[in-house]
Design a protein around this motif. Structure first.
Motif, short mmCIF file in Angstrom:
data_model
loop_
_atom_site.label_atom_id
_atom_site.label_comp_id
_atom_site.label_asym_id
_atom_site.label_seq_id
_atom_site.Cartn_x
_atom_site.Cartn_y
_atom_site.Cartn_z
N GLY A 80 -106.07 -89.87 37.39
CA GLY A 80 -107.29 -89.24 36.87
C GLY A 80 -108.01 -88.43 37.92
O GLY A 80 -107.43 -88.06 38.95
N HIS A 81 -109.27 -88.13 37.63
CA HIS A 81 -110.16 -87.41 38.55
C HIS A 81 -111.42 -88.25 38.68
O HIS A 81 -112.03 -88.61 37.66
CB HIS A 81 -110.55 -86.04 38.00
CG HIS A 81 -109.41 -85.13 37.74
ND1 HIS A 81 -108.70 -85.14 36.56
CD2 HIS A 81 -108.86 -84.17 38.51
CE1 HIS A 81 -107.75 -84.21 36.62
NE2 HIS A 81 -107.81 -83.61 37.79
N THR A 82 -111.88 -88.50 39.89
CA THR A 82 -113.04 -89.40 40.04
C THR A 82 -114.35 -88.72 39.63
O THR A 82 -115.31 -89.41 39.30
CB THR A 82 -113.17 -89.94 41.47
OG1 THR A 82 -113.37 -88.83 42.37
CG2 THR A 82 -111.94 -90.71 41.89
N ASP B 282 -106.89 -86.85 41.71
CA ASP B 282 -106.68 -85.45 42.05
C ASP B 282 -107.94 -84.74 42.55
O ASP B 282 -109.06 -85.12 42.19
CB ASP B 282 -106.21 -84.70 40.80
CG ASP B 282 -104.85 -85.15 40.31
OD1 ASP B 282 -104.25 -86.01 40.97
OD2 ASP B 282 -104.40 -84.64 39.28
N ASP B 283 -107.70 -83.66 43.29
CA ASP B 283 -108.67 -82.60 43.59
C ASP B 283 -109.46 -82.79 44.89
O ASP B 283 -110.07 -81.84 45.37
CB ASP B 283 -109.68 -82.35 42.45
CG ASP B 283 -109.04 -81.71 41.22
OD1 ASP B 283 -107.79 -81.64 41.18
OD2 ASP B 283 -109.78 -81.28 40.32
N GLY B 284 -109.52 -84.02 45.44
CA GLY B 284 -110.27 -84.19 46.69
C GLY B 284 -111.75 -83.92 46.50
O GLY B 284 -112.33 -83.06 47.17
N THR C 133 -99.93 -83.61 48.23
CA THR C 133 -100.33 -82.22 47.98
C THR C 133 -100.71 -82.05 46.50
O THR C 133 -100.22 -82.76 45.63
CB THR C 133 -99.21 -81.24 48.34
OG1 THR C 133 -98.09 -81.52 47.49
CG2 THR C 133 -98.80 -81.37 49.78
N HIS C 134 -101.56 -81.05 46.26
CA HIS C 134 -101.96 -80.73 44.88
C HIS C 134 -102.07 -79.21 44.76
O HIS C 134 -102.78 -78.71 43.91
CB HIS C 134 -103.31 -81.43 44.62
CG HIS C 134 -103.74 -81.44 43.17
ND1 HIS C 134 -102.89 -81.68 42.12
CD2 HIS C 134 -104.98 -81.25 42.61
CE1 HIS C 134 -103.58 -81.63 40.99
NE2 HIS C 134 -104.84 -81.36 41.25
N SER C 135 -101.39 -78.51 45.69
CA SER C 135 -101.43 -77.05 45.91
C SER C 135 -102.69 -76.70 46.70
O SER C 135 -103.69 -77.41 46.61
CB SER C 135 -101.35 -76.24 44.62
OG SER C 135 -102.59 -76.25 43.95
N HIS D 257 -104.80 -74.02 46.41
CA HIS D 257 -105.93 -73.47 45.64
C HIS D 257 -106.03 -73.95 44.19
O HIS D 257 -106.89 -73.48 43.46
CB HIS D 257 -105.87 -71.93 45.62
CG HIS D 257 -105.93 -71.28 46.96
ND1 HIS D 257 -104.81 -71.10 47.74
CD2 HIS D 257 -106.98 -70.79 47.67
CE1 HIS D 257 -105.17 -70.50 48.88
NE2 HIS D 257 -106.47 -70.31 48.86
N HIS D 258 -105.08 -74.78 43.73
CA HIS D 258 -105.13 -75.30 42.36
C HIS D 258 -104.84 -74.26 41.28
O HIS D 258 -105.50 -74.23 40.22
CB HIS D 258 -106.50 -75.96 42.11
CG HIS D 258 -106.44 -77.08 41.11
ND1 HIS D 258 -106.36 -76.87 39.75
CD2 HIS D 258 -106.46 -78.42 41.26
CE1 HIS D 258 -106.34 -78.03 39.12
NE2 HIS D 258 -106.40 -78.99 40.02
N PRO D 259 -103.84 -73.39 41.46
CA PRO D 259 -103.48 -72.46 40.37
C PRO D 259 -102.58 -73.16 39.35
O PRO D 259 -102.00 -74.20 39.64
CB PRO D 259 -102.68 -71.38 41.10
CG PRO D 259 -102.00 -72.14 42.19
CD PRO D 259 -102.97 -73.23 42.62
ZN LIG Z 1 -106.40 -81.01 39.84
#
Ligand SMILES: [Zn+2]
Length: 278
Positions: A197-199, A21-23, A84-86, A88-90
Motif C-alpha cells: 500500500g501507500h502510507t 510505495d513512494d517514500g 526501487t520504484h523508478s 520519477h514515478h512514470p
Molecule cells: Zn507509487
C-alpha cells in the motif's frame, strides 16, 4: 525421489512482509508501528522526488515526499529494506526500453549510493506493466518486481517477476485473509502473507487503525517469520542453491547460511557447507 518444501529460518512455515510505495513522510509513523509490533517490510522509493526541508506543500496536501535529509536515517532502520520504484514515478508502459532502463537504473544507482548497499527489488509505479517492462527489469539486474495485483492468496509466490501481493491494506478482504492465514498450516510450500500500500492514505482516510489492527493480529506468533522482502527472497534464492543427489536423499548446502526444509512430516535443516542424508 524425495519431495522437499522450503521452510523459513528456524523451520518456520509462515512469513509476513510489507511493501509500501513512494517514500512519503507518513512512512516515519509506519516504521514506528512496525517497530512496536516487530513486523518488517520494504519501502519502494522514487529517488528523484525527495524534497528539501524548506519545501512548502499547499495546505492540506496529504501526499508529501520524504525530506532528503531524513531519507537515510529513516530507512536505515533494520525493520525495513529499500527497493526501487523508478526515479520519477512514470507509467512505464508509455516509455521506451531506454527510458524505462534510465528510470530504473538511475533510481537504483542513487539509492545504492545513498545507502551503501546493493538494492535489487522493484515495485511498478502506477501499476501497469507489460512484456517490455519485464524485459528491462530483468536487464537491470532486479530480482523481484511487485505489481499492484492482489492474489487473495498467501501461497508462496510462483514468480518474482512479476510478483503479485496477497492484497493491499485497503482490500475489504484483509481481515478475513489475515484470520485464515493465522489459523492455517502449510502442508507443502510455505506461506507468505504479502501486504502492500501507500502510507499517506492512512492520513488521507484517517484509518491508521487498519494497519495497526493487522500488525497487532499477526505479531508475536511463534510460527511466523517477520522479514523484509529482500530477506525472504534472498533466503529463497539460497534454498534453490541446495544440491541434491539424483535420488534426492543426499543434500549439500553450498551457501553461507543454514537452510531449512520439510521432508514428509519432518522439518530438517542443513548447515552451511554441510551434507546430510534425508
Ligand atoms: Zn507509487
Amino acid at each position: 525421489m524425495v519431495r522437499k518444501f522450503m521452510r523459513y529460518p528456524g523451520g518456520l512455515g509462515k512469513a509476513v512482509t510489507l511493501s509500501y510505495d513512494d517514500g512519503v513522510q507518513q512512512d516515519i509513523q509506519m516504521i514506528a508501528l512496525m517497530k512496536k509490533y516487530g513486523v518488517k517490510g520494504t519501502f519502494n522509493l522514487n529517488s528523484a522526488r525527495f524534497i528539501t526541508r524548506d519545501h512548502v506543500y499547499p495546505e492540506g496536501k496529504v501526499w508529501r515526499a520524504m525530506i532528503d535529509e531524513d531519507v537515510v536515517p529513516t530507512y536505515s532502520d533494520p525493520i525495513c529494506s529499500i527497493a526501487t520504484h523508478s526515479a520519477h514515478h512514470p507509467t512505464l508502459t508509455n516509455a521506451s526500453e531506454a527510458e524505462i532502463a534510465h528510470e530504473l537504473l538511475s533510481d537504483r544507482i542513487t539509492l545504492e549510493n545513498l545507502f551503501g548497499k546493493v538494492i535489487n527489488g522493484h515495485a511498478i509505479p502506477n501499476g501497469p506493466y507489460d512484456e517490455k517492462t519485464i524485459k528491462v527489469v530483468k536487464m537491470c539486474g532486479l530480482k523481484y518486481m511487485r505489481t499492484g495485483k492482489s492474489t487473495h492468496s498467501y501461497e508462496y509466490p510462483k514468480s518474482l517477476i512479476p510478483l503479485h501481493a496477497t492484497c493491499s491494506h485497503a482490500d475489504p478482504r484483509l481481515p478475513e485473509l489475515t484470520e485464515r492465514f493465522l489459523a492455517d498450516t502449510p502442508k507443502e510450500d510455505p506461506f507468505l502473507f504479502y501486504l502492500w500500500g501507500h502510507t499517506y492514505t492512512f492520513e488521507e482516510r484517517n484509518n491508521w487503525y487498519i494497519i495497526e489492527d493487522f500488525m497487532r493480529a499477526v505479531s508475536g506468533k511463534a510460527d511466523v517469520w517477520y522479514a523484509t522482502n529482500d530477506e525472504i527472497f534472498d533466503y529463497a534464492e539460497k534454498y534453490d542453491q541446495l544440491e541434491c543427489s539424483a535420488d534426492g536423499h543426499i543434500v549439500t548446502n553450498p551457501t553461507d547460511i543454514e537452510i531449512w526444509f520439510k521432508v514428509g512430516s519432518r522439518i530438517v535443516s542443513v548447515k552451511s557447507g554441510e551434507t546430510i542424508r534425508v
